[in-house]
Design an enzyme around this catalytic site. Sequence first.
Site, mmCIF file in Angstrom:
data_model
loop_
_atom_site.group_PDB
_atom_site.id
_atom_site.type_symbol
_atom_site.label_atom_id
_atom_site.label_comp_id
_atom_site.label_asym_id
_atom_site.label_seq_id
_atom_site.Cartn_x
_atom_site.Cartn_y
_atom_site.Cartn_z
ATOM 1 N N ASP A 38 7.494 -7.102 -3.531
ATOM 2 C CA ASP A 38 6.396 -5.926 -3.538
ATOM 3 C C ASP A 38 6.269 -5.558 -1.942
ATOM 4 O O ASP A 38 6.032 -4.418 -1.777
ATOM 5 C CB ASP A 38 5.027 -6.138 -3.936
ATOM 6 N N ARG A 77 -2.808 0.902 -4.856
ATOM 7 C CA ARG A 77 -2.268 -0.495 -4.918
ATOM 8 C C ARG A 77 -2.121 -1.078 -3.607
ATOM 9 O O ARG A 77 -1.120 -0.199 -2.911
ATOM 10 C CB ARG A 77 -1.050 -0.583 -5.764
ATOM 11 N N ARG A 119 4.004 0.691 -12.809
ATOM 12 C CA ARG A 119 3.845 -0.570 -11.946
ATOM 13 C C ARG A 119 5.193 -0.924 -11.562
ATOM 14 O O ARG A 119 6.326 -0.390 -12.002
ATOM 15 C CB ARG A 119 3.125 -1.763 -12.571
HETATM 16 O O1 MRU Z 1 1.251 -5.921 -10.410
HETATM 17 P P1 MRU Z 1 3.215 -5.321 -10.682
HETATM 18 O O2 MRU Z 1 3.373 -5.484 -12.331
HETATM 19 O O3 MRU Z 1 3.071 -3.889 -10.021
HETATM 20 O O4 MRU Z 1 3.892 -6.143 -9.688
HETATM 21 C C1 MRU Z 1 5.320 -6.032 -9.722
HETATM 22 C C2 MRU Z 1 5.959 -7.043 -9.060
HETATM 23 O O5 MRU Z 1 5.363 -8.041 -8.668
HETATM 24 C C3 MRU Z 1 7.602 -7.129 -9.066
HETATM 25 O O6 MRU Z 1 8.133 -8.086 -9.252
HETATM 26 C C4 MRU Z 1 7.890 -6.290 -7.710
HETATM 27 O O7 MRU Z 1 7.013 -5.050 -7.667
HETATM 28 C C5 MRU Z 1 9.309 -6.136 -7.800
HETATM 29 S S1 MRU Z 1 9.599 -4.694 -8.802
HETATM 30 C C6 MRU Z 1 11.143 -4.347 -8.653
#
Ligand code: MRU
Length: 368
Positions: free
Chosen positions: A243, A90, A53
């Site tokens: 993201d 995703r 993730r």
């Molecule tokens: O749902 P996730 O755990 O994939 O979300 C991750 C995040 O929101 C992080 O803060 C984001 O991807 C930045 S990672 C360097």
Amino acid sequence: MKVEGKSYRSIWYDDKTEAVKIIDQRWLPHEFRIAILDTLQDFAIAITEMWVRGAPLIGATAAFGVAMEMRRDASDAALDRCRETLIETRPTAINLRWALDRCLDTLRSQPMEERAARSLELALLISDEDVEINRRIGVNGLDIIKKIAATKKEGEPVNILTHCNAGWIATVDWGTATSPMYQAHDLGIPIHVWVDETRPRNQGALTSWELGSHGISHQYIVDNAGGYLMQKGHVDLVIVGTDRTSAGGDVCNKIGTYLKALAARDNSIPFYVALPSPTIDWTITDGLAEIPIEERNENEVTHIMGKDSAGDLTQVLVSPVGTNGGNPAFDVTPRHLVTGLITEQGICEASPSGLAELFPEKARENSK
Ligand code: MRU
């Protein structure tokens, strides 16, 4: 980064066994396990079910997924299959689309017999680039920490609040938001990190695991504590990841980030976003209107997983039986609440002109 004295990336290609390996994040922070991903379906499951993730790692994983599929079948139909299978895994993290476009566009112009080798080279290149981008984000973000340490702290730790896990296991290495923290700590600048728990998936526990392994002072706090800590003067700086960031500078990150930005603004605390350039979506300017927000399964909210007193990982129900959960996974922080974007090219204001100044070619390409 190191785990029990051994250096790891979050994803890598093992030359000896010719296999792609990942740190399987489903078990962290309680157990450190490595998994092998082989078929295209394995990669899709690993992304959807969050064995891996974090936006940059999702992109790198997709690139390796294409490489493994090209080994079996390097036809144009297989390239289409890679896109169809992976693109929806995703929806919010733009790095997924960025990595797939980059790999598939390059491979289509290659002769079929060269696609297997070329796709692996590309996945390795994307991984190496990610590591270098994040290292440079750390160098640039370090200046912010140094300045606060020099002007405000007189040897006391700089208190940094972070949300979710934008650490090295959310990228290939270094992390985005954590890279300046690692680099400050390694230089001997005292820091203390407030780690938001980040319900429902508790990515803060991953951040705590990372910071603890690196010897960085930190405390794991409930998501609602940040505002109070800011009012009391216990937070000098907020750094989060992202993201997807629009070309206009609006930042989409884990749900709850927006509330931290509001509290930071109310308390005049700088709120920075660590932004690797592959996480910029140059095709959109209005993040709030245009970024798709992933809705995840309600069970992630109504249930929680942890280690019981016997040491076994257990899932328990926290809400009344039959209660419906709601689970939007991300929110958008509008650019006016962001003090600055820390990129590999430098720090800029969160605005169309700020990003365009740092990445002129990309901005030009997309304005056509
Ligand atoms: O749902 P996730 O755990 O994939 O979300 C991750 C995040 O929101 C992080 O803060 C984001 O991807 C930045 S990672 C360097």
